[in-house]
Design a protein around this motif. Structure first.
Motif, PDB file in Angstrom:
ATOM      1  N   ILE A 306       0.849  -1.196   0.000  1.00 19.27           N
ATOM      2  CA  ILE A 306       0.000   0.000   0.000  1.00 19.27           C
ATOM      3  C   ILE A 306       0.883   1.244   0.000  1.00 19.27           C
ATOM      4  O   ILE A 306       1.823   1.353   0.794  1.00 19.27           O
ATOM      5  CB  ILE A 306      -0.923   0.011   1.235  1.00 19.27           C
ATOM      6  N   LEU A 307       0.561   2.199  -0.876  1.00 17.20           N
ATOM      7  CA  LEU A 307       1.256   3.480  -0.871  1.00 17.20           C
ATOM      8  C   LEU A 307       0.780   4.302   0.325  1.00 17.20           C
ATOM      9  O   LEU A 307      -0.420   4.569   0.460  1.00 17.20           O
ATOM     10  CB  LEU A 307       0.985   4.237  -2.170  1.00 17.20           C
ATOM     11  N   PRO A 308       1.657   4.714   1.241  1.00 17.86           N
ATOM     12  CA  PRO A 308       1.228   5.504   2.396  1.00 17.86           C
ATOM     13  C   PRO A 308       0.498   6.771   1.964  1.00 17.86           C
ATOM     14  O   PRO A 308       0.888   7.450   1.013  1.00 17.86           O
ATOM     15  CB  PRO A 308       2.552   5.822   3.101  1.00 17.86           C
ATOM     16  N   GLU A 325      -0.435   6.750  10.352  1.00 20.29           N
ATOM     17  CA  GLU A 325      -0.672   5.314  10.481  1.00 20.29           C
ATOM     18  C   GLU A 325      -1.957   5.021  11.247  1.00 20.29           C
ATOM     19  O   GLU A 325      -2.087   3.997  11.913  1.00 20.29           O
ATOM     20  CB  GLU A 325       0.526   4.630  11.146  1.00 20.29           C
ATOM     21  N   ARG A 326      -2.937   5.921  11.152  1.00 23.14           N
ATOM     22  CA  ARG A 326      -4.270   5.715  11.713  1.00 23.14           C
ATOM     23  C   ARG A 326      -5.289   6.041  10.642  1.00 23.14           C
ATOM     24  O   ARG A 326      -4.967   6.625   9.602  1.00 23.14           O
ATOM     25  CB  ARG A 326      -4.495   6.607  12.944  1.00 23.14           C
ATOM     26  N   ASP A 419       9.042  11.753   7.769  1.00 17.54           N
ATOM     27  CA  ASP A 419       7.664  11.978   7.308  1.00 17.54           C
ATOM     28  C   ASP A 419       6.877  10.682   7.409  1.00 17.54           C
ATOM     29  O   ASP A 419       7.436   9.586   7.346  1.00 17.54           O
ATOM     30  CB  ASP A 419       7.646  12.496   5.870  1.00 17.54           C
ATOM     31  N   ASP A 420       5.559  10.812   7.597  1.00 17.63           N
ATOM     32  CA  ASP A 420       4.699   9.641   7.797  1.00 17.63           C
ATOM     33  C   ASP A 420       4.036   9.151   6.520  1.00 17.63           C
ATOM     34  O   ASP A 420       3.227   8.226   6.549  1.00 17.63           O
ATOM     35  CB  ASP A 420       3.623   9.953   8.840  1.00 17.63           C
ATOM     36  N   GLY A 423       2.319  13.631   4.558  1.00 18.28           N
ATOM     37  CA  GLY A 423       2.665  15.047   4.561  1.00 18.28           C
ATOM     38  C   GLY A 423       3.032  15.603   5.909  1.00 18.28           C
ATOM     39  O   GLY A 423       3.374  16.783   6.018  1.00 18.28           O
ATOM     40  N   ASN A 424       2.974  14.790   6.975  1.00 14.65           N
ATOM     41  CA  ASN A 424       3.318  15.257   8.310  1.00 14.65           C
ATOM     42  C   ASN A 424       4.710  14.780   8.680  1.00 14.65           C
ATOM     43  O   ASN A 424       5.148  13.692   8.288  1.00 14.65           O
ATOM     44  CB  ASN A 424       2.311  14.730   9.336  1.00 14.65           C
ATOM     45  N   LEU A 425       5.412  15.585   9.480  1.00 20.10           N
ATOM     46  CA  LEU A 425       6.726  15.223  10.002  1.00 20.10           C
ATOM     47  C   LEU A 425       6.572  14.840  11.470  1.00 20.10           C
ATOM     48  O   LEU A 425       5.936  15.560  12.254  1.00 20.10           O
ATOM     49  CB  LEU A 425       7.712  16.380   9.860  1.00 20.10           C
ATOM     50  N   LEU A 426       7.158  13.703  11.830  1.00 22.43           N
ATOM     51  CA  LEU A 426       7.028  13.166  13.179  1.00 22.43           C
ATOM     52  C   LEU A 426       8.409  12.893  13.748  1.00 22.43           C
ATOM     53  O   LEU A 426       9.408  12.927  13.044  1.00 22.43           O
ATOM     54  CB  LEU A 426       6.210  11.865  13.158  1.00 22.43           C
ATOM     55  N   GLY A 427       8.458  12.584  15.036  1.00 20.16           N
ATOM     56  CA  GLY A 427       9.719  12.268  15.699  1.00 20.16           C
ATOM     57  C   GLY A 427      10.060  13.316  16.726  1.00 20.16           C
ATOM     58  O   GLY A 427       9.177  13.814  17.448  1.00 20.16           O
TER      59      GLY A 427
END
Length: 660
Positions: A306-308, A325-326, A419-420, A423-427
């Protein structure tokens, strides 16, 4: 009466010790100036070897009999200890009555719990262990490194938290197995992982339970990253490296940092490594696909990766999209599927908690495959003039989803943001990335160290061209696995309800279904393929057939000569074969090649196995979906032949897809 120098005193607390109850409120005893060990004890040889943190509480007091006001009271460390391995700092908790254990918590709070990492515990980790075994099946997860700090927590129970510091890491590559159940079929699957044995600076304070290694099942204990936290302000001194001239607006000192907790450093030699490493990149392999699922089931299996960021689930008139991832509702800040695990690589969605359960929901997604790729890189050199929290980047090539990673250094420790895929940056930071324009806006959790580098890397998908789509017209074939094998040809009858009308299909004894649906039969394997049936919701397939009781079957291994020109494969089986009972595996080996930048082409040989069966009418097949004849068999003589161009053509296509 004026306040004199002798009236300014440093007062002792109730207990001058490093025990948990050290400190306390102020007493009437002063700290005698110039007296040896007036506040601290001598440093022992053990503490010089292993390190130690000694803390003492003291109070500043103006000891006069009057109420005269003393302005600008302050304290400084005028000089550091002469021993270069000993350093001193001042800080305040602003608590008149606290004890050493409270102050220790303030000192140790220089890190705070961050997001969950992709690192998983391998089974239970027991109290008293000073090492833990972890793994990750995600190639983009950063490996633990010596000096990093993680936080362990059982589920959502914050009382089970323990911060652990990494002292050494040993990495190996392993292959784990797990069982996968689809309907009544149970299969054993394998998945490769990177495994780490992580040495810790302290023992585990409790048991941390976890499940056996599995690619997507919910973990019992989670490994969290940690973020920098400024819990206290510390004051010290540093030596000048140059004399200060009158009117100077800047000074040069030996260093601006001082150790708070004793640490040791170690070096690990890394050889044959690429400077920027490798990144697993998601490559779209087709146009969006719509499928219907029964989401009352906890696990949804997709036919491809699946393409994220491409998942859209339609339920009860609402749309839900994958984000972080939700699955979140697009028209409101509602998370309908509160506990979801999405395995983009293998195409699996696990719904642990689902408030929108339905037996008929539509999910649209873009199929994708994962390829390991050498990334593009970029950097920002940090000086005193550009130490910021926020940075804006413009990537030269459009970034692939879930390929962007940014690392920065704070207090000599590296932190990473990624990036998730949506389009969002996490960590250890946050921000946004635009996959179409390549623009990035990132906010760090702390200002990076001066004279350090902010390093970022990413991959793009421009080097990949979509292949020609293979059109498909009609219903998706359904394959039914019968409980018995070695089915008697001509005895199968399948019935189902479609449009409230009973439909029937039977086999013709030669591997084909006839009647209300076309299809195929693999008698020896006990499989039935139904091509164009669309049963009513909530109805079942009804199948009647006759099977042959288990008999003494013959098996043999036959060596096949080398075949490099796609010639026909011929071999001989024993004479007098019963139609519909042939089932064998042909092992093949083919070459595939990938062109690489600045390096020689990557050439490797891949082994695969093809499963063949006969249709009961003298034809050999290896695809129940199409029942395409790729060879023949003479039941009387045992002579068999497989068309080389038929079975090797797909391998040629695979090779072509690898060429970039």
């Amino acid at each position: 009466m004026a306040i004199t120098k002798t009236d300014v005193k440093l007062m002792q607390p109730e207990r001058l010790t490093d025990n948990d109850d050290g400190g306390g409120s102020m007493t009437g005893l002063p700290v005698i100036d110039g007296e040896i060990n007036n506040l601290f004890e001598d440093a022992s040889r053990i503490n010089r070897t292993y390190g130690n943190v000694s803390m003492r509480k003291a109070f500043l007091k103006i000891d006069t009999a009057t109420a005269d006001l003393y302005l600008d009271a302050h304290a400084i460390i005028s000089a550091q200890p002469k021993d270069p391995n000993v350093s001193g700092l001042l800080f305040t908790t602003e608590d008149f009555y606290d004890e050493r254990k409270n102050s220790r918590q303030r000192v140790e709070a220089f890190t705070m719990a961050g997001a969950r990492t992709g690192i998983k515990l391998r089974g239970n980790q027991n109290k008293g262990q000073q090492s833990i075994i972890c793994f990750s099946g995600n190639g983009s997860v950063s490996a633990p490194a010596s000096g990093e700090t993680y936080m362990l927590q059982i589920g959502e129970d914050i009382t089970t938290r323990q911060f652990v510091k990494v002292t050494d890491v040993t990495e190996t590559n392993e292959v784990f197995t797990y069982t996968q159940t689809i309907g009544q079929n149970i299969g054993v699957k394998t998945f490769p992982v990177r495994q780490w044995i992580i040495e810790l600076s302290t023992e585990l304070e409790r048991d941390y339970p976890n499940i056996d290694p599995h690619p997507w099942k919910t973990q019992l204990t989670f490994v969290h990253d940690t973020n920098p936290s400024v819990s206290s302000k510390y004051y010290g001194t540093s030596q000048l490296t140059e004399a200060i001239a009158a009117g100077a607006t800047s000074i040069n000192v030996k260093e601006t940092f001082s150790p708070i907790i004793p640490t040791a450093s170690s070096e690990t030699a890394l050889i044959d490594q690429k400077p920027a490493g490798l990144i697993d990149t998601f490559i779209p392999t087709g146009t969006p696909i719509s499928l219907k699922f029964n989401t009352t089931n906890n696990v949804l299996y997709f036919p491809t990766g699946i393409l994220p960021g491409s998942i859209t689930l339609t339920s009860s008139g609402h749309e839900f999209k994958d984000k972080n991832e939700r699955l979140e509702r697009a028209d409101a800040s509602v998370i309908a599927f509160e506990q979801v695990q999405i395995d983009y690589v293998n195409g699996v969605i696990q719904l642990l908690e689902n408030s929108y359960k339905s037996s008929n929901q539509t999910i649209t997604y873009t199929p994708a495959a994962v390829r390991t790729y050498i990334p593009h890189t970029g950097s920002i050199h940090i000086s005193d003039n550009n130490r910021n929290f926020t940075y804006v980047l413009q990537l030269e090539a459009k970034p692939a989803r879930r390929s962007f990673q940014l690392s920065y250094q704070y207090l000599n420790k590296w932190y990473t943001i990624h990036d998730d895929g949506t389009g969002n940056l996490l960590g250890t930071g946050s921000g946004q990335i635009n996959y179409e324009t390549g623009s990035v806006a990132v906010t760090l959790n702390a200002q990076p160290d001066a004279n350090s580098v902010v390093f970022y890397r990413w991959t793009d998908v421009d080097d990949f061209d979509a292949g020609e789509a293979e059109s498909f017209v009609g219903n998706t074939p359904t394959v039914l696995n019968l409980k018995q094998k070695d089915i008697t040809p001509g005895t199968i009858a399948v019935t189902w309800t479609q449009g409230s009308v009973t439909k029937t299909a039977t086999d013709n004894g030669a591997g084909a279904l006839i009647g209300d649906s076309a299809g195929g039969v693999a008698y020896e394997m006990g499989q039935v393929r139904i091509d164009n049936a669309n049963p009513d919701s909530g109805t079942d397939w009804n199948i009647t057939y006759t099977y042959n009781p288990p008999a003494q079957k013959q098996s043999s291994t036959i060596a096949i000569a080398a075949n490099t020109n796609r010639a026909n494969v011929t071999f001989a089986l024993p004479a007098g074969i019963k139609p519909g009972t042939v089932n064998f595996t042909l092992k093949t080996r083919f070459k595939r090649k990938a062109k690489r930048l600045f390096e020689s082409d990557l050439v490797e040989y891949k082994e695969t196995s093809l499963q063949f069966f006969d249709d009961g009418d003298g034809n050999l097949c290896f695809d129940l979906t199409t029942m395409e004849a790729v060879g023949t068999i003479n039941y009387a003589t045992g002579a068999a032949s497989i068309t080389g161009t038929a079975i090797l053509s797909d391998k040629k296509k695979t090779k072509e897809r690898w060429e970039v």
